[in-house]
Design a protein around this motif. Sequence first.
Motif, PDB file in Angstrom:
ATOM      1  N   GLY A   1     -24.598 -34.965 -13.721  1.00  0.00           N
ATOM      2  CA  GLY A   1     -23.363 -35.365 -14.289  1.00  0.00           C
ATOM      3  C   GLY A   1     -22.493 -34.205 -14.960  1.00  0.00           C
ATOM      4  N   LEU A   2     -23.044 -32.866 -14.953  1.00  0.00           N
ATOM      5  CA  LEU A   2     -21.957 -31.835 -15.651  1.00  0.00           C
ATOM      6  C   LEU A   2     -20.824 -31.731 -15.168  1.00  0.00           C
ATOM      7  CD1 LEU A   2     -24.720 -28.840 -15.375  1.00  0.00           C
ATOM      8  CD2 LEU A   2     -23.963 -29.949 -17.495  1.00  0.00           C
ATOM      9  N   SER A   3     -20.403 -31.979 -13.894  1.00  0.00           N
ATOM     10  CA  SER A   3     -19.343 -32.026 -13.265  1.00  0.00           C
ATOM     11  C   SER A   3     -18.406 -33.227 -13.637  1.00  0.00           C
ATOM     12  CB  SER A   3     -19.036 -31.721 -11.653  1.00  0.00           C
ATOM     13  OG  SER A   3     -20.178 -32.576 -11.159  1.00  0.00           O
ATOM     14  N   GLY A   4     -19.050 -34.440 -13.654  1.00  0.00           N
ATOM     15  CA  GLY A   4     -18.566 -35.728 -13.981  1.00  0.00           C
ATOM     16  C   GLY A   4     -17.871 -35.801 -15.426  1.00  0.00           C
ATOM     17  N   GLU A   5     -18.767 -35.050 -16.144  1.00  0.00           N
ATOM     18  CA  GLU A   5     -18.304 -34.972 -17.545  1.00  0.00           C
ATOM     19  C   GLU A   5     -16.946 -34.316 -17.649  1.00  0.00           C
ATOM     20  OE1 GLU A   5     -21.664 -34.435 -20.588  1.00  0.00           O
ATOM     21  OE2 GLU A   5     -20.359 -32.727 -20.975  1.00  0.00           O
ATOM     22  N   VAL A   6     -16.700 -33.227 -16.914  1.00  0.00           N
ATOM     23  CA  VAL A   6     -15.362 -32.393 -16.830  1.00  0.00           C
ATOM     24  C   VAL A   6     -14.311 -33.391 -16.462  1.00  0.00           C
ATOM     25  CG1 VAL A   6     -14.358 -30.325 -15.959  1.00  0.00           C
ATOM     26  CG2 VAL A   6     -16.766 -30.349 -16.551  1.00  0.00           C
ATOM     27  N   LEU A   7     -14.789 -34.057 -15.320  1.00  0.00           N
ATOM     28  CA  LEU A   7     -13.804 -35.122 -14.531  1.00  0.00           C
ATOM     29  C   LEU A   7     -13.167 -35.838 -15.716  1.00  0.00           C
ATOM     30  CD1 LEU A   7     -15.228 -35.838 -11.217  1.00  0.00           C
ATOM     31  CD2 LEU A   7     -13.041 -34.846 -11.788  1.00  0.00           C
ATOM     32  N   GLU A   8     -14.257 -36.492 -16.412  1.00  0.00           N
ATOM     33  CA  GLU A   8     -13.843 -37.394 -17.647  1.00  0.00           C
ATOM     34  C   GLU A   8     -12.995 -36.786 -18.414  1.00  0.00           C
ATOM     35  OE1 GLU A   8     -17.732 -40.646 -17.626  1.00  0.00           O
ATOM     36  OE2 GLU A   8     -16.572 -39.977 -19.412  1.00  0.00           O
ATOM     37  N   GLU A   9     -13.158 -35.578 -18.935  1.00  0.00           N
ATOM     38  CA  GLU A   9     -12.398 -34.967 -19.980  1.00  0.00           C
ATOM     39  C   GLU A   9     -11.010 -34.862 -19.444  1.00  0.00           C
ATOM     40  OE1 GLU A   9     -14.718 -31.707 -21.512  1.00  0.00           O
ATOM     41  OE2 GLU A   9     -16.171 -33.257 -21.926  1.00  0.00           O
ATOM     42  N   ALA A  10     -10.938 -34.458 -18.224  1.00  0.00           N
ATOM     43  CA  ALA A  10      -9.667 -34.444 -17.502  1.00  0.00           C
ATOM     44  C   ALA A  10      -8.871 -35.984 -17.398  1.00  0.00           C
ATOM     45  CB  ALA A  10      -9.626 -33.794 -16.173  1.00  0.00           C
ATOM     46  N   GLY A  11      -9.438 -36.832 -17.710  1.00  0.00           N
ATOM     47  CA  GLY A  11      -8.968 -38.300 -17.819  1.00  0.00           C
ATOM     48  C   GLY A  11      -9.141 -39.034 -16.601  1.00  0.00           C
ATOM     49  N   HIS A  12      -9.866 -38.534 -15.640  1.00  0.00           N
ATOM     50  CA  HIS A  12      -9.956 -39.287 -14.477  1.00  0.00           C
ATOM     51  C   HIS A  12     -11.457 -40.336 -14.294  1.00  0.00           C
ATOM     52  CE1 HIS A  12      -6.985 -36.651 -13.028  1.00  0.00           C
ATOM     53  NE2 HIS A  12      -7.669 -35.681 -13.186  1.00  0.00           N
ATOM     54  N   TYR A  13     -11.192 -41.326 -13.466  1.00  0.00           N
ATOM     55  CA  TYR A  13     -12.230 -42.265 -13.141  1.00  0.00           C
ATOM     56  C   TYR A  13     -12.888 -41.506 -12.003  1.00  0.00           C
ATOM     57  CZ  TYR A  13      -9.750 -45.629 -15.971  1.00  0.00           C
ATOM     58  OH  TYR A  13      -9.112 -46.112 -17.009  1.00  0.00           O
ATOM     59  N   TRP A  14     -14.273 -41.510 -11.883  1.00  0.00           N
ATOM     60  CA  TRP A  14     -15.225 -40.926 -10.864  1.00  0.00           C
ATOM     61  C   TRP A  14     -16.280 -41.668 -10.504  1.00  0.00           C
ATOM     62  CZ3 TRP A  14     -20.120 -38.934 -11.912  1.00  0.00           C
ATOM     63  CH2 TRP A  14     -20.423 -38.972 -13.100  1.00  0.00           C
ATOM     64  N   THR A  15     -16.686 -41.362  -9.116  1.00  0.00           N
ATOM     65  CA  THR A  15     -18.038 -42.035  -8.862  1.00  0.00           C
ATOM     66  C   THR A  15     -18.720 -40.705  -8.125  1.00  0.00           C
ATOM     67  OG1 THR A  15     -17.211 -44.316  -8.347  1.00  0.00           O
ATOM     68  CG2 THR A  15     -19.112 -43.675  -7.160  1.00  0.00           C
ATOM     69  N   GLY A  16     -19.965 -40.774  -8.467  1.00  0.00           N
ATOM     70  CA  GLY A  16     -20.889 -39.746  -8.100  1.00  0.00           C
ATOM     71  C   GLY A  16     -22.027 -40.018  -7.300  1.00  0.00           C
ATOM     72  N   ILE A  17     -22.181 -39.304  -5.973  1.00  0.00           N
ATOM     73  CA  ILE A  17     -23.482 -39.628  -5.230  1.00  0.00           C
ATOM     74  C   ILE A  17     -24.244 -38.410  -5.226  1.00  0.00           C
ATOM     75  CG2 ILE A  17     -22.026 -41.202  -3.890  1.00  0.00           C
ATOM     76  CD1 ILE A  17     -22.543 -39.191  -1.545  1.00  0.00           C
ATOM     77  N   ASP A  18     -25.507 -38.700  -5.327  1.00  0.00           N
ATOM     78  CA  ASP A  18     -26.580 -37.491  -5.323  1.00  0.00           C
ATOM     79  C   ASP A  18     -27.832 -38.037  -4.559  1.00  0.00           C
ATOM     80  OD1 ASP A  18     -26.649 -34.667  -6.746  1.00  0.00           O
ATOM     81  OD2 ASP A  18     -28.803 -35.664  -6.419  1.00  0.00           O
ATOM     82  N   ILE A  19     -28.706 -37.223  -4.003  1.00  0.00           N
ATOM     83  CA  ILE A  19     -30.021 -37.411  -3.415  1.00  0.00           C
ATOM     84  C   ILE A  19     -31.193 -37.699  -4.216  1.00  0.00           C
ATOM     85  CG2 ILE A  19     -30.393 -35.277  -2.554  1.00  0.00           C
ATOM     86  CD1 ILE A  19     -31.242 -36.509   0.229  1.00  0.00           C
ATOM     87  N   SER A  20     -30.827 -36.764  -5.325  1.00  0.00           N
ATOM     88  CA  SER A  20     -32.066 -36.769  -6.385  1.00  0.00           C
ATOM     89  C   SER A  20     -31.988 -37.829  -7.315  1.00  0.00           C
ATOM     90  CB  SER A  20     -32.059 -35.229  -6.793  1.00  0.00           C
ATOM     91  OG  SER A  20     -32.953 -35.482  -7.886  1.00  0.00           O
ATOM     92  N   LYS A  21     -33.089 -38.602  -7.165  1.00  0.00           N
ATOM     93  CA  LYS A  21     -33.149 -39.740  -8.469  1.00  0.00           C
ATOM     94  C   LYS A  21     -33.370 -39.263  -9.561  1.00  0.00           C
ATOM     95  CE  LYS A  21     -33.169 -44.141  -9.069  1.00  0.00           C
ATOM     96  NZ  LYS A  21     -33.269 -44.343 -10.475  1.00  0.00           N
ATOM     97  N   SER A  22     -34.093 -38.127  -9.755  1.00  0.00           N
ATOM     98  CA  SER A  22     -34.253 -37.561 -11.136  1.00  0.00           C
ATOM     99  C   SER A  22     -33.248 -36.958 -11.787  1.00  0.00           C
ATOM    100  CB  SER A  22     -35.385 -36.548 -11.170  1.00  0.00           C
ATOM    101  OG  SER A  22     -36.235 -36.678 -10.312  1.00  0.00           O
ATOM    102  N   MET A  23     -32.229 -36.247 -10.914  1.00  0.00           N
ATOM    103  CA  MET A  23     -30.991 -35.723 -11.512  1.00  0.00           C
ATOM    104  C   MET A  23     -30.001 -36.982 -11.820  1.00  0.00           C
ATOM    105  SD  MET A  23     -30.521 -32.361 -11.512  1.00  0.00           S
ATOM    106  CE  MET A  23     -29.568 -31.375 -10.746  1.00  0.00           C
ATOM    107  N   LEU A  24     -29.992 -38.148 -11.195  1.00  0.00           N
ATOM    108  CA  LEU A  24     -29.252 -39.192 -11.365  1.00  0.00           C
ATOM    109  C   LEU A  24     -29.747 -39.840 -12.695  1.00  0.00           C
ATOM    110  CD1 LEU A  24     -28.871 -40.971  -7.844  1.00  0.00           C
ATOM    111  CD2 LEU A  24     -27.117 -39.639  -9.424  1.00  0.00           C
ATOM    112  N   ASP A  25     -31.040 -39.839 -12.918  1.00  0.00           N
ATOM    113  CA  ASP A  25     -31.587 -40.544 -14.300  1.00  0.00           C
ATOM    114  C   ASP A  25     -31.130 -39.537 -15.352  1.00  0.00           C
ATOM    115  OD1 ASP A  25     -34.800 -41.349 -12.646  1.00  0.00           O
ATOM    116  OD2 ASP A  25     -32.772 -42.505 -13.109  1.00  0.00           O
ATOM    117  N   VAL A  26     -30.996 -38.444 -15.185  1.00  0.00           N
ATOM    118  CA  VAL A  26     -30.558 -37.457 -16.299  1.00  0.00           C
ATOM    119  C   VAL A  26     -28.980 -37.973 -16.468  1.00  0.00           C
ATOM    120  CG1 VAL A  26     -29.937 -35.171 -16.992  1.00  0.00           C
ATOM    121  CG2 VAL A  26     -32.141 -35.568 -15.771  1.00  0.00           C
TER     122      VAL A  26
END
Lengths: 274, 124
Positions: free
Chosen positions: A61-86
């Motif tokens: 979610g590092l990039s997602g945070e930047v997207l939010e700070e820029a004021g956008h809505y986002w959806t992220g996909i990832d293959i690693s459950k552990s990364m998604l949990d973080v």
Amino acid sequence: MSRPEGTQAPELFYDEKEAKKYDSSSRMRVIQTEITERAIEMLALPAGRPSYILDVGCGSGLSGEVLEEAGHYWTGIDISKSMLDVANERDCENGDLIHHDMGLGLPFRPGSFDGVISISAIQWLCYSESSDQDPKLRLNRFFSSLYAVLKRDARAVLQFYPENPEQAVLVMQCASRVGFAGGMVVDYPNSTKAKKYYLCLSFERSYQVPTALGVEEGVATTARAPKMARKDKAALNAAKRKEWIVNKKERRRQQGKETRHDSKYTGRKRSAKF
Amino acid sequence: MRLITHNMLKSNIKGVVSGYPLQIESDKVEVEECPFDVEATNAMLSRINFSALKAAANALNITSISDLEELPDQDCRDETLLRTLHHILFEVHVIEGYLICPETGRKFPIHDGIPNMLLHEDEV
């Protein structure tokens, strides 16, 4: 340092321990934030209103945070459950997470997103663990679904780390084969550490990719000898030919063979009927 | 998983024609506040598939839009309506449950707010 892509599949490499390590590394944060900001800039989204962005390989979610700070809505996909949990534990208001493998295609209906970014992820498509995961097939599924889920005025900016030029070309070819316009932008091409590859894609045939960073203006190209004019070249060739003929005739005379005498007609171009 | 995301998701199992919309089955839903903005909500409305949203709201026993016939225009100024839509789209989170493919009946589990859309080998 060996690349993580060469060791294991991403869902195995990014286990709980690695995911926590990745997310807590301040160096990783700084780099990923910079890359994401650059990618958002290259997307050239309409100003003044939020956009709906897909983040492919969103990780922790590092990039997602930047997207939010820029004021956008986002959806992220990832293959690693552990990364998604973080990523889930992050304080993200505008983002949703989906557990999926981008090599199986993006599971969204056509024209869902205003833009797509991917930070340091798509190179994973180029490595396969088993025979049913041929890289070309995965790349194809990914790019054709990407083509479908983007709105027609949207763009995609995919930053990744190609292992070698062949991989970069393979990825670009897959993208153009499904119908995208665009190309690769390489920031800081002369620095090993800072060099970053961004694949910028659009639907417009006339799309110009953004200018790369770190490339100096007015760099002199190596000087080349001026090419000879065609007329001069023809004249030079003719002279060479006559000289050679004259020398050959002299050699024959010295050998005692019968040779025609030299005249103004020696070595002159005949007309076609001869 | 918010309903705005659900509105975009489809099943891409091999052989499926549209795979949209996915049905929702849920026994755990949470509400988390999200700052409301008229312009932002309006901007998102143009991409929403209304019948899918209505079906999703019904599945979660949300009745606030069951009487609504269609989505308002892009320049709608009815703040109450916009707030209701904003609440449904952004503030309702499905935490545990399933997304069901309308054509194959396959259930994609949702756990901890994250839907698992990974396909089995025979579905690729």
